[in-house]
Design an enzyme around this catalytic site. Structure first.
Site, PDB file in Angstrom:
ATOM      1  N   PRO A 121       0.872  -1.123   0.019  1.00 31.75           N
ATOM      2  CG  PRO A 121       0.255  -0.060   2.488  1.00 31.75           C
ATOM      3  CD  PRO A 121       0.534  -1.888   1.012  1.00 31.75           C
ATOM      4  CG  ASP A 122       0.994   6.171  -1.896  1.00 26.81           C
ATOM      5  OD1 ASP A 122       1.969   5.763  -0.935  1.00 26.81           O
ATOM      6  OD2 ASP A 122       0.690   6.435  -2.787  1.00 26.81           O
ATOM      7  CB  ALA A 123       2.231   6.754   2.820  1.00 30.01           C
ATOM      8  CB  ALA A 128      -2.603   3.153   0.219  1.00 35.21           C
TER       9      ALA A 128
END
Ligand SMILES: *[C@@H]1O[C@H](CO)[C@@H](O)[C@H](O)[C@H]1NC(C)=O
Ligand SMILES: *[C@@H]1O[C@H](CO)[C@@H](O)[C@H](O)[C@H]1NC(C)=O
Ligand SMILES: *[C@@H]1O[C@H](CO)[C@@H](O)[C@H](O)[C@H]1NC(C)=O
Ligand SMILES: *[C@@H]1O[C@H](CO)[C@@H](O)[C@H](O)[C@H]1NC(C)=O
Ligand SMILES: *[C@@H]1O[C@H](CO)[C@@H](O)[C@H](O)[C@H]1NC(C)=O
Ligand SMILES: *[C@@H]1O[C@H](CO)[C@@H](O)[C@H](O)[C@H]1NC(C)=O
Ligand SMILES: *[C@@H]1O[C@H](CO)[C@@H](O)[C@H](O)[C@H]1NC(C)=O
Ligand SMILES: *[C@@H]1O[C@H](CO)[C@@H](O)[C@H](O)[C@H]1NC(C)=O
Ligand SMILES: *[C@@H]1O[C@H](CO)[C@@H](O)[C@H](O)[C@H]1NC(C)=O
Ligand SMILES: *[C@@H]1O[C@H](CO)[C@@H](O)[C@H](O)[C@H]1NC(C)=O
Ligand SMILES: *[C@@H]1O[C@H](CO)[C@@H](O)[C@H](O)[C@H]1NC(C)=O
Length: 779
Positions: free
Chosen positions: A290-292, A294
């Site tokens: 995941p992106d930060a 997310a």
């Protein structure tokens, strides 16, 4: 059937059947289902499977939440495609946008290989690059400076070349941001639980200390919900998924799922986009992280296809209980571990450099600085050159203007912060994007430095005005200067006085987390106009993170030259001067459209604060929109001048493979990169290009295809490009190889790639509007 049931089925299923139809049967996304032919990833899969078979559930949980187990140590990954973020002694490379403007596949590969080696040298297993999206659907998007421009073909080729280069260095590339993350504003809800960076563990995603705050608008926090994107299935496949096909085929072992929602569910818990499209249709063999911030849930994320996450979501009381009570499956947990280990085994990372601290004295740069300068110079686009203003030759006096000519007072590097609320220009030389593509420059050569070196070497008189503000009076005291000597009048005009060339520098700046509030800057533009009103040889140098309007002065008679580029990295000033002074013949081409007026861009692509954003323009972004509207831009996609001149042959040769083209639909096995036959070369096209000028130069020959009307496609689409170096007086062949996918469109009903029957017009041009020759192929 619910998604949970589908993973349960997967748990029961552990065979080797290849099911050639992509259905909503998500059990196919489990690598061990054999749905996807793994090709050169097979050995990694076998080894990962043997390894996982020996692990306890506790160890598996440890691995998927970013820690080690047994003899596998925690995965280390970090941003970006510009440099290993935050490290001393690395190369600060030209940004993705600049690299794309080279139109040179080998350059992008070369950057990938060297940059990959830098990540590896610092002990990083995974590099969060290439940035495939945002593509730049919206000219106001704040993060398009990291990626390869809004054309999905060009973007795919470049993302693929970067990934291949990185993989060749032994690091695992991870493509981001999957998918449809085209604006920064409200990309993330306020419910930002979970880990940072990669989402898990101290070593997981970003380095410790990576600070992120809620994206969007710092002065007005988002409603708590990330926006949700809706886009038709055809445009989804042809514009947004298409470049990820290239990245997967090229060997990305990771994919970073994006923060915003798609069809109402978060990018990291959307079963359609993660399991169905990425893991089955594209045959992605690696892990999704995941992106930060997310990741938002325990089971929905794990069941949708997220493979790596935070222990605050995935732990004994969630996933382990879930396996016992049927909410989750042991097979899926194994799949998550195997997917993370694919890159480890593919790149033989059992033996790997130790991870070093940010400031440790480990210099990984080798001779990369030469490449960073060469690529930066090659990326610059010459847009205007009247009266042979450029290259600058035997000048007696040159004056330079603008804050962008000289260093920002606190140096090129910034704090890792999202860019919302940050000024639209950088007060000093802009050489990198903001946010997680920020620069880790050990030094920065500004135009100011490069001009001083040049003045010293060439002997001209250099004067400078390092400010964007026009000052008309020096105030106070009586002026006794007669302006003929070195004594200056301390006004903008005083600096221009006596100059044989006035070079004005300006930038447009943005980055992760915030979108652009303007596409032109009044103060910088005022400076250009004021200088041009008074200096009949005014050359403007623009560095920008996205489309930058030029009409405020582009047609001014005294603006004799315009040089346009992306963020150029550590050797920016040298690269600019290499072109201004003719050591390098410019060969960059635009990768986005420069409109005459902001209102000429598609207003549907404005940054939106709505909770649902509809990409209702479909495939019609950037030049495809301008073509559709028959709207004339100032400078079109693909445009760029040279110090020499080229002439195209009148005849295009097309050699189709009728056998391969006789299949209307793709029918190959599902493999890494999608159906195997999508990559077949179905036609070869070539044309002669001659250099009819006096100096050696490179032309970027571009192949555009007009599809049969029934394909319902934009008027013309880029489907090939070839950068050809040509000596003066010589003729070379520009060659284009078309893959089945380049002539395919997504058939929504059949859910398959189709080569529609009919007439295809192949057009070769030196830009998307300067078309030189064409020929019809009937399929
Ligand atoms: C899903 O696919 C697997 C493997 O192809 C197959 O065994 C299973 O029967 C399918 N399930 C459904 C519900 O179609
Ligand atoms: C751990 O070591 C064994 C024996 O050398 C090897 O087969 C295995 O691949 C290693 N595991 C990893 C994750 O490298
Ligand atoms: C979103 O939902 C619509 C309607 O169900 C569907 O046609 C489309 O394919 C979905 N898009 C994605 C990316 O899953
Ligand atoms: C386990 O995950 C649940 C659900 O997110 C969370 O509430 C809980 O605090 C987590 N437990 C630990 C020990 O982190
Ligand atoms: C999870 O449970 C296992 C087995 O009961 C235990 O060994 C382990 O420490 C637990 N993990 C955490 C993080 O609590
Ligand atoms: C299984 O356990 C999880 C975690 O406690 C819980 O959220 C879920 O509702 C349970 N499912 C069933 C079917 O009991
Ligand atoms: C933030 O949003 C508010 C309200 O929509 C707006 O007035 C303000 O200009 C925005 N600020 C930035 C930096 O985008
Ligand atoms: C630029 O000049 C203006 C007007 O003199 C001044 O207010 C401003 O501080 C200067 N900017 C810088 C960065 O020196
Ligand atoms: C161009 O520059 C000259 C000074 O060199 C000036 O006299 C002239 O007015 C300028 N032309 C325009 C159109 O501003
Ligand atoms: C600019 O003006 C100077 C005289 O001030 C003249 O010698 C020169 O030819 C002019 N250059 C152009 C490009 O018009
Ligand atoms: C752009 O168009 C608007 C009206 O549509 C006009 O007011 C404005 O002056 C134009 N800007 C430029 C730079 O031409």
């Amino acid at each position: 059937m619910t998604k949970i049931d589908l993973w349960l089925l997967a748990a029961l299923y552990f065979g080797g059947i290849v099911d050639a139809t992509i259905s909503s049967n998500y059990s196919q996304a489990i690598l061990s289902s054999g749905t996807v032919k793994l090709g050169d990833w097979q050995d990694a899969f076998d080894r990962a499977s043997r390894f996982v078979a020996k692990l306890s559930t506790d160890e598996k949980l440890s691995i998927v939440t970013g820690n080690g187990a047994s003899n596998y140590s925690a995965l280390l990954g970090s941003d970006s495609s510009a440099n290993p973020i935050n490290y001393y002694f690395v190369t600060a490379w030209p940004a993705g946008l600049a690299m794309s403007m080279t139109w040179n596949k080998d350059a992008v590969y070369g950057q990938g290989k060297s940059l990959g080696a830098e990540f590896k040298g610092k002990g990083m297993n995974v590099a969060f690059a290439p940035t495939v999206q945002p593509l730049g659907r919206s000219p106001w998007g704040g993060r398009s400076g990291e990626s390869y421009g809004p054309d999905s073909y060009l973007s795919g080729i470049m993302a693929g070349r970067l990934a291949s280069g990185m993989a060749a260095s032994g690091v695992t590339p991870s493509a981001k941001h999957y998918v449809l993350n085209e604006q920064e504003t409200n990309r993330q809800g306020s419910n930002v639980g979970g880990g940072m960076g990669g989402g898990a563990g101290e070593h997981a995603g970003g380095p410790p200390g990576m600070q992120r705050r809620n994206a969007g608008n710092s002065t007005s926090p988002s409603s708590g919900e990330a926006y949700s994107v809706e886009v038709g299935d055809k445009a989804f496949h042809e514009t947004y998924l298409a470049p990820f096909y290239d990245a997967v085929k090229a060997g990305v072992g990771g994919a970073m799922c994006s923060m915003q929602k798609i069809n109402g569910s978060y990018g990291c818990e959307n079963q359609d986009t993660l399991a169905r499209y990425l893991k089955v249709e594209l045959g992605f063999p690696g892990y999704v992280h995941p992106d930060a911030g997310a990741q938002h849930t325990s089971f929905d994320s794990a069941n949708a296809g997220l493979d790596y996450g935070s222990s605050s979501y995935w732990n004994n009381s969630t996933l382990v209980v879930g396996i016992a009570n049927g909410t989750f499956s042991a097979a899926r947990l194994d799949d998550m571990v195997i997917r993370q280990l694919m890159g480890h085994f593919k790149h033989k990372q059992e033996v790997y450099p130790d991870h070093v601290g940010y400031t440790d004295n480990v210099d990984v740069r080798g001779k990369h600085g030469d490449l960073a300068r060469q690529y930066a110079a090659e990326s610059l686009v010459l847009l205007k050159n009247t009266a042979s203003a450029l290259p600058l030759r035997s000048k007696k006096a040159i004056s330079i203007f603008g804050a962008h000519a000289a260093p920002r007072l606190m140096g090129p590097n910034t704090a890792l912060t999202v860019m919302s609320g940050v000024g639209a220009t950088m007060d000093g030389h802009m050489s990198q994007n903001g946010g997680s593509a920020m620069s880790s420059a050990a030094f920065l050569v500004t135009p100011f430095q490069a001009f001083n070196e040049r003045a010293q070497a060439d002997g001209f008189m250099l004067k400078w005005w390092l400010n964007n503000t026009v000052v008309k009076s020096s105030g106070g005291g009586m002026q006794i200067s007669d302006g003929s000597g070195t004594e200056i009048s301390e006004t903008t005009l005083g600096i221009a006085d006596g100059a044989e060339a006035c070079v004005v520098f300006l930038n447009a700046w943005a980055g992760e987390g915030g979108d652009r509030s303007e596409l032109a800057n009044a103060e910088s533009d005022r400076l250009v106009n004021y200088v041009a009103d008074n200096c009949n040889n005014t050359i403007v140098v623009v560095n920008t993170v996205g489309p930058r309007l030029l009409d405020q002065w582009a047609t001014h008679d005294n603006v004799t030259g315009i040089l346009y580029g992306g963020p150029l990295g550590q050797s920016s000033g040298h690269a600019i001067n290499d072109v201004l002074f003719g050591d390098v013949n410019p060969s960059g081409r635009l990768v986005h459209t420069i409109a005459k007026n902001e209102s000429d861009y598609d207003q549907n692509t404005q940054i939106s604060e709505d909770s649902v954003i509809s990409f209702s323009e479909g495939n019609y972004i950037d030049y495809k929109y301008f073509d559709q509207k028959n709207s004339t831009p100032r400078y079109e996609f693909g445009f760029g001048l040279s110090y020499t001149a080229f002439k195209y042959g009148s005849k295009i040769d097309i050699a189709p493979d009728s056998q391969l083209l006789s299949n209307e639909f793709a029918t190959g096995n599902l493999a890494v990169g999608g159906r195997e036959d999508l990559w077949d070369i179905v036609a070869e096209v070539n044309i002669d290009v001659s250099n009819v000028g006096k100096v050696a130069g490179a032309e970027v020959a571009q192949l555009y295809v007009e599809f049969p009307a029934s394909a319902n496609e934009p008027i013309r689409q880029l489907r090939g490009f070839h950068k050809v170096e040509i000596e003066p007086g010589k003729t070379e062949k520009a060659q284009f190889q078309l893959r089945r996918r380049d002539l395919s469109v997504w058939n929504v009903e059949k859910q398959e790639w189709q080569v529609v029957r009919g007439d295809y017009k192949f057009i070769v041009g030196s830009s998307s509007r300067d078309l030189k020759a064409s020929s019809i192929l009937t399929i």
